[in-house]
Design an enzyme around this catalytic site. Structure first.
Site, PDB file in Angstrom:
ATOM      1  CB  SER A  72      -0.928  -3.291   5.534  1.00  0.00           C
ATOM      2  OG  SER A  72       0.447  -3.279   4.824  1.00  0.00           O
TER       3      SER A  72
ATOM      4  CE1 TYR B 265      -2.857  -0.698   0.481  1.00  0.00           C
ATOM      5  CE2 TYR B 265      -0.733  -1.145   1.780  1.00  0.00           C
ATOM      6  CZ  TYR B 265      -1.806  -1.635   1.435  1.00  0.00           C
ATOM      7  OH  TYR B 265      -2.122  -2.804   1.805  1.00  0.00           O
TER       8      TYR B 265
END
Length: 251
Positions: A144, A157
């Site tokens: 990501s 995250y």
């Protein structure tokens, strides 16, 4: 084996209910990917995903797999590689967590880290070793852009994805020249069930767009894929913004 266009004929998805993974499998199933295994916790959603792929003409099967139970990974994945040649592994499991709540709940934060990073290290090494033994294959890892630089809004995250990204890049270097291709995919904000209700970030994308980028990356044997591609430039700039300035940015 992959065909002349680099399309895998067999695919193992770790995280069988991932929307990006299913979009990728659906796209590849219309090519020559006819044998697909969906690994995940047994659930109606996993079975529904397999049924969807069967409707596309694929021989889709499910296998039980728990990202958090690293001790079970050799048993869950080993026999599959012993009995089959697998052209592509897509490591697609992961959770977003809830930053605001997880900061006050360390155990919940640890679950995000264990799922996104330590579970991926375990499964990634097992699959990489198996692909190396058979002498060919691609390991595609869904990372990501959140891992490029930790942001106040989602640093739990983001840090887990940063670890995953670094691991996958290092693994790719370790496997260079063995016949095994490792590709890291860095999507931006993806419109999906996982991000439902969140404020949409600029340059948001879709599971289908990520799937198309993955297919193109496989054909080119890319090592890193950004989705959309313009994020490569944006994140390169953000990485070098001085920290006091970065803190004030609306990111």
């Amino acid at each position: 084996m992959k065909d002349a266009f680099g399309t895998p004929q067999s695919l193992l998805i770790l995280g069988g209910t991932s929307e990006i993974a299913l979009a990728t499998a659906t796209r590849l199933a219309t090519r020559r990917t006819h044998k697909i295994w969906l690994a995940g916790r047994p659930s109606p959603a996993l079975e529904k995903a397999a049924e969807h792929l069967r409707a596309q003409g694929a021989d889709a099967r499910t296998i039980p797999f728990d990202a958090l139970d690293a001790e079970s990974h050799p048993t869950a994945l080993g026999p599959l590689f012993e009995e089959n040649e697998i052209d592509m592994v897509l490591l697609a499991f992961g959770i977003l967590g809830d930053q605001a709540k997880d900061e006050d709940n360390p155990l919940a934060a640890v679950r995000v880290a264990q799922t996104n990073y330590t579970g991926a290290v375990s499964a990634g090494l097992i699959c990489a070793r198996a692909l190396q033994t058979q002498g060919h294959g691609s390991l595609v890892v869904l990372s990501s852009v959140a891992g490029e630089r930790a942001r106040r809004a989602n640093f739990i995250y983001g840090s887990s994805k940063a670890g995953l990204d670094a691991f996958a890049q290092g693994l790719g270097d370790a496997l260079h020249g063995t016949g095994v291709h490792v590709m890291v995919v860095r999507p931006g904000f993806v419109r999906s069930k996982m991000t439902a209700g969140l404020e949409e970030a600029p340059m948001a994308t879709t599971p289908e767009a990520v799937a198309e980028a993955i297919e193109t990356g496989l054909r080119r044997r890319s090592e890193t894929v950004w989705v959309p591609g313009a994020l490569r430039v944006v994140m390169s700039a953000l990485r070098h913004v001085p920290r006091p300035v970065f803190r004030r940015l609306p990111v």
